[in-house]
Write a protein that holds these residues in place. Structure first.
Motif, mmCIF file in Angstrom:
data_model
loop_
_atom_site.group_PDB
_atom_site.id
_atom_site.type_symbol
_atom_site.label_atom_id
_atom_site.label_comp_id
_atom_site.label_asym_id
_atom_site.label_seq_id
_atom_site.Cartn_x
_atom_site.Cartn_y
_atom_site.Cartn_z
ATOM 1 N N ASP A 112 0.835 -1.206 0.000
ATOM 2 C CA ASP A 112 0.000 0.000 0.000
ATOM 3 C C ASP A 112 0.867 1.252 0.000
ATOM 4 O O ASP A 112 0.612 2.205 -0.737
ATOM 5 C CB ASP A 112 -0.896 0.028 1.248
ATOM 6 N N ALA A 113 1.883 1.207 0.872
ATOM 7 C CA ALA A 113 2.767 2.376 0.979
ATOM 8 C C ALA A 113 3.469 2.623 -0.347
ATOM 9 O O ALA A 113 3.611 3.766 -0.790
ATOM 10 C CB ALA A 113 3.786 2.148 2.084
ATOM 11 N N GLU A 114 3.899 1.552 -0.994
ATOM 12 C CA GLU A 114 4.600 1.677 -2.263
ATOM 13 C C GLU A 114 3.679 2.276 -3.326
ATOM 14 O O GLU A 114 4.073 3.143 -4.113
ATOM 15 C CB GLU A 114 5.085 0.280 -2.698
ATOM 16 N N SER A 115 2.440 1.805 -3.304
ATOM 17 C CA SER A 115 1.480 2.292 -4.283
ATOM 18 C C SER A 115 1.197 3.791 -4.066
ATOM 19 O O SER A 115 1.118 4.564 -5.014
ATOM 20 C CB SER A 115 0.208 1.453 -4.155
ATOM 21 N N ARG A 116 1.072 4.145 -2.803
ATOM 22 C CA ARG A 116 0.818 5.567 -2.494
ATOM 23 C C ARG A 116 2.025 6.427 -2.880
ATOM 24 O O ARG A 116 1.893 7.531 -3.375
ATOM 25 C CB ARG A 116 0.492 5.697 -1.005
ATOM 26 N N ARG A 117 3.211 5.871 -2.637
ATOM 27 C CA ARG A 117 4.419 6.627 -2.974
ATOM 28 C C ARG A 117 4.471 6.894 -4.491
ATOM 29 O O ARG A 117 4.791 7.987 -4.928
ATOM 30 C CB ARG A 117 5.656 5.823 -2.545
ATOM 31 N N LEU A 118 4.120 5.864 -5.273
ATOM 32 C CA LEU A 118 4.126 6.043 -6.725
ATOM 33 C C LEU A 118 3.094 7.080 -7.160
ATOM 34 O O LEU A 118 3.348 7.895 -8.045
ATOM 35 C CB LEU A 118 3.818 4.706 -7.419
ATOM 36 N N GLU A 119 1.948 7.029 -6.487
ATOM 37 C CA GLU A 119 0.885 7.992 -6.812
ATOM 38 C C GLU A 119 1.374 9.425 -6.529
ATOM 39 O O GLU A 119 1.180 10.325 -7.339
ATOM 40 C CB GLU A 119 -0.322 7.646 -5.939
ATOM 41 N N CYS A 120 2.012 9.583 -5.372
ATOM 42 C CA CYS A 120 2.543 10.911 -5.015
ATOM 43 C C CYS A 120 3.624 11.331 -6.012
ATOM 44 O O CYS A 120 3.720 12.504 -6.391
ATOM 45 C CB CYS A 120 3.138 10.912 -3.608
ATOM 46 N N LEU A 121 4.442 10.363 -6.401
ATOM 47 C CA LEU A 121 5.523 10.671 -7.342
ATOM 48 C C LEU A 121 4.941 11.169 -8.664
ATOM 49 O O LEU A 121 5.412 12.166 -9.231
ATOM 50 C CB LEU A 121 6.371 9.416 -7.553
ATOM 51 N N ARG A 122 3.915 10.500 -9.143
ATOM 52 C CA ARG A 122 3.267 10.947 -10.387
ATOM 53 C C ARG A 122 2.733 12.369 -10.222
ATOM 54 O O ARG A 122 2.898 13.212 -11.096
ATOM 55 C CB ARG A 122 2.095 10.020 -10.732
ATOM 56 N N HIS A 123 2.072 12.597 -9.098
ATOM 57 C CA HIS A 123 1.497 13.929 -8.865
ATOM 58 C C HIS A 123 2.604 14.983 -8.869
ATOM 59 O O HIS A 123 2.471 16.041 -9.497
ATOM 60 C CB HIS A 123 0.753 13.954 -7.533
ATOM 61 N N CYS A 124 3.686 14.699 -8.153
ATOM 62 C CA CYS A 124 4.749 15.697 -8.027
ATOM 63 C C CYS A 124 5.464 15.922 -9.359
ATOM 64 O O CYS A 124 5.893 17.024 -9.660
ATOM 65 C CB CYS A 124 5.744 15.285 -6.944
ATOM 66 N N LEU A 125 5.597 14.864 -10.145
ATOM 67 C CA LEU A 125 6.189 15.031 -11.473
ATOM 68 C C LEU A 125 5.309 15.931 -12.322
ATOM 69 O O LEU A 125 5.783 16.815 -13.027
ATOM 70 C CB LEU A 125 6.323 13.668 -12.166
ATOM 71 N N ASP A 126 4.008 15.721 -12.235
ATOM 72 C CA ASP A 126 3.093 16.525 -13.043
ATOM 73 C C ASP A 126 3.035 17.971 -12.568
ATOM 74 O O ASP A 126 2.614 18.851 -13.313
ATOM 75 C CB ASP A 126 1.694 15.898 -13.038
ATOM 76 N N ALA A 127 3.437 18.196 -11.331
ATOM 77 C CA ALA A 127 3.443 19.576 -10.816
ATOM 78 C C ALA A 127 4.640 20.367 -11.352
ATOM 79 O O ALA A 127 4.673 21.589 -11.248
ATOM 80 C CB ALA A 127 3.474 19.566 -9.294
ATOM 81 N N LEU A 128 5.624 19.657 -11.904
ATOM 82 C CA LEU A 128 6.785 20.372 -12.462
ATOM 83 C C LEU A 128 6.395 21.053 -13.763
ATOM 84 O O LEU A 128 5.513 20.569 -14.478
ATOM 85 C CB LEU A 128 7.911 19.377 -12.778
ATOM 86 N N PRO A 129 7.051 22.154 -14.109
ATOM 87 C CA PRO A 129 6.842 22.722 -15.439
ATOM 88 C C PRO A 129 7.167 21.662 -16.497
ATOM 89 O O PRO A 129 8.037 20.809 -16.280
ATOM 90 C CB PRO A 129 7.846 23.871 -15.500
ATOM 91 N N ARG A 130 6.485 21.752 -17.629
ATOM 92 C CA ARG A 130 6.537 20.663 -18.586
ATOM 93 C C ARG A 130 7.953 20.360 -19.075
ATOM 94 O O ARG A 130 8.365 19.206 -19.153
ATOM 95 C CB ARG A 130 5.647 20.991 -19.792
ATOM 96 N N ASP A 131 8.729 21.407 -19.393
ATOM 97 C CA ASP A 131 10.061 21.128 -19.941
ATOM 98 C C ASP A 131 10.970 20.480 -18.896
ATOM 99 O O ASP A 131 11.784 19.614 -19.209
ATOM 100 C CB ASP A 131 10.696 22.390 -20.544
ATOM 101 N N GLN A 132 10.782 20.885 -17.635
ATOM 102 C CA GLN A 132 11.606 20.266 -16.586
ATOM 103 C C GLN A 132 11.201 18.809 -16.362
ATOM 104 O O GLN A 132 12.039 17.942 -16.150
ATOM 105 C CB GLN A 132 11.457 21.056 -15.290
ATOM 106 N N ARG A 133 9.912 18.578 -16.436
ATOM 107 C CA ARG A 133 9.441 17.185 -16.253
ATOM 108 C C ARG A 133 9.986 16.308 -17.376
ATOM 109 O O ARG A 133 10.463 15.205 -17.148
ATOM 110 C CB ARG A 133 7.911 17.183 -16.264
ATOM 111 N N GLU A 134 9.939 16.850 -18.602
ATOM 112 C CA GLU A 134 10.416 16.061 -19.734
ATOM 113 C C GLU A 134 11.905 15.777 -19.621
ATOM 114 O O GLU A 134 12.367 14.692 -19.952
ATOM 115 C CB GLU A 134 10.119 16.795 -21.047
ATOM 116 N N LEU A 135 12.653 16.774 -19.150
ATOM 117 C CA LEU A 135 14.092 16.562 -18.962
ATOM 118 C C LEU A 135 14.328 15.434 -17.957
ATOM 119 O O LEU A 135 15.121 14.516 -18.188
ATOM 120 C CB LEU A 135 14.751 17.857 -18.472
#
Lengths: 199, 327
Positions: free
Chosen positions: A126-149
């Motif tokens: 469960d913790a791992e799944s939540r961590r991945l979910e948070c990671l996706r959210h935080c990646l998407d919060a980055l500006p697009r060019d930084q996320r792509e880099l």
């Protein structure tokens, strides 16, 4: 026998006078001194981690306390920069902690202790799944060019060649410049994930 | 930070605990002193954890990395994140994710164009010209008894517009942080101002005095030093903040954009597009005029992009700054 080192006893923090003496030694400007203090704390914690200490924050507290106490006592630091003094005290704290750990390990190895088995890993999943979910959210919060880099830096199988190519493509100069750039982005994502997990 | 080729090997050995004690102490001391070397070491650590998470390491080395870098709760968390990031990256590369791709050009200032190569000489010539002009103006003013010229070094610290600024003429008003284009701005006031035509506005009461902004000057290309990010102190009552960025040598960009992002929450605090440089004290300068209320105390990331006359937007700068509001 795998043994977790015991958490050190909570050290009393420095007195206000000791803390002021420490800040004054770091920088004449109190705000700048505060920044340097935070930076030193963070670095010391990582250095303790890299030495394999289980409770780096506690060892940082102890290091800071000792440095602050010595300064409040009027001890003159002989080295031109305070980092060397911190390093020296941190090393002593580390050695004391290590000796204590060895003693504890010997005590455990000679005793007849039941082996501790961690519970089944449902909670861990469960913790791992939540961590991945948070990671996706935080990646998407980055500006697009930084996320792509960040994603491009990590997505290739032949990562060494592809990172060199990415470095050339971007005119980053050296691979280390690219590494630092990507690392800063990763730290932001890491902080973001930690913040969301703590919510 | 100077990085020798064998430093990478040494730092990785340090991370794995393979250095002798005196060597370890030397490396630790260097890491405390050198911020960039410290960041690079953390980057190597991440790469080792990533290799470990993705099964790229031989078993013996994998065990060493796990024992040394992933035995603490923090290390385990980093290992999980390294694996997670690689997983998401591959997912998105396979097209499992619909996030559109963006062109990444993060280091344009590292590719010297002919104009960039000439940049130091242009800057030097401009500085000499300005010094001569400033000296001449100073002598004129002293001779006229009209006051003294401000030292050039202070001029760069001043706001881009004087505090008691007259309202701009109709047509000069530009919304938001956008400034007048470079070629529309005089470099210095004319030596003798022509007599202003008398009109009704002279009889009107003076416009309300515009409070002086808090000013921070930065360069576009920065290497982070050991002293922390630049600090912008905002005194009480300040209504706006000016961040001035020297863009000498960036003349091939038609316009710029800037984003200030709260570093802790990753939220955009302020953003502007289509910014054109002003000429301040002889140098083309981007002036970001930010309402002070948008910037509570804290760390911010400033991202600046440029749009060339032809081609896609390029990221030009990414740096941190700290805002401190005085009580």
């Amino acid at each position: 026998v795998a043994v977790k080192r015991a958490r050190p006893a909570a050290f009393p923090g420095p007195t206000p006078e000791e803390f002021e003496a420490l800040l004054a030694r770091l920088d004449p400007d109190r705000d700048r001194a505060g920044e340097r203090y935070e930076e030193i704390r963070r670095k010391l914690a990582r250095l303790f981690e890299w030495r394999g200490c289980d409770f780096p924050e506690e060892l940082v507290d102890e290091t800071i306390n000792r440095v602050a106490r010595r300064l409040a006592e009027g001890v003159e630091i002989q080295t031109p920069d305070p980092y060397a003094f911190f390093c020296g005290v941190a090393f002593l704290v580390y050695k004391e902690s290590w000796r204590k750990t060895v003693r504890e390990r010997q005590a455990v190895e000679t005793g007849d202790w039941p082996t501790h088995t961690p519970p089944a890993s449902l909670a861990a999943d469960d913790a791992e799944s939540r961590r991945l979910e948070c990671l996706r959210h935080c990646l998407d919060a980055l500006p697009r060019d930084q996320r792509e880099l960040l994603l491009r830096y990590h997505q290739e199988d032949d990562h060494i060649r592809s990172r060199k190519a990415l470095c050339q493509e971007m005119g980053a100069g050296t691979l280390n410049a690219l590494r630092i750039r990507v690392h800063r982005l990763r730290r932001r994502v890491e902080d973001c994930v930690r913040g969301r997990l703590a919510e | 930070m100077m990085m020798r080729s064998d430093d990478e090997v040494k730092l990785k050995r340090f991370l794995l605990g393979e250095l002798s004690e005196p060597e370890t102490e030397r490396v630790e001391r260097r890491l405390l002193e050198d911020d960039e070397l410290f960041e690079l070491t953390e980057a190597f650590e991440w790469e080792m954890l990533e290799d470990c998470a993705l099964g790229r390491l031989p078993p013996e080395e994998r065990e060493r990395v796990l024992a040394r870098l992933a035995s603490t709760p923090q290390g385990k968390r980093r290992l999980a994140l390294a694996g997670g990031l690689a997983e998401i990256s591959r997912e998105r590369a396979r097209g499992d994710d619909e996030t559109p791709t963006a062109e990444i050009v993060p280091f344009p200032w590292r590719r010297p164009t002919p104009a960039a190569r000439a940049r130091p000489w242009i800057a030097l010539a401009a500085a000499l010209l300005l010094a001569l002009l400033g000296a001449w103006l100073g002598i004129r003013q002293l001779g006229d008894g009209t006051g003294s010229a401000a030292p050039a070094t202070e001029a760069r610290r001043t706001p881009s517009t004087p505090p008691a600024q007259a309202p701009p003429a109709e047509g000069e008003r530009i919304a938001g942080p956008t400034a007048r284009p470079l070629d529309e701005l005089p470099e210095a006031p004319p030596p003798t101002a022509p007599e202003a035509p008398r009109d009704d506005s002279a009889a009107r009461p003076a416009p309300p005095r515009r409070p002086e902004p808090a000013v921070l000057q930065l360069a576009l290309a920065v290497l982070r030093g050991a002293g922390g990010p630049p600090r912008l102190e905002v005194p009480p009552g300040t209504e706006r903040v000016e961040i001035q960025l020297d863009v000498t040598g960036y003349g091939d960009y038609e316009s710029f954009d800037a984003t200030l992002r709260d570093a802790a929450r990753l939220e955009v605090a302020w953003r502007a597009e289509g910014i054109r440089p002003r000429r301040l004290d002889g140098g083309p300068t981007l002036v970001l005029e930010v309402p002070a209320q948008d910037l509570p105390s804290g760390r911010y990331e400033l991202e600046v992009g440029g749009r060339p006359v032809e081609g896609a937007r390029e990221e030009l700068s990414f740096q941190e700054l700290e805002v401190v509001r005085r009580p």
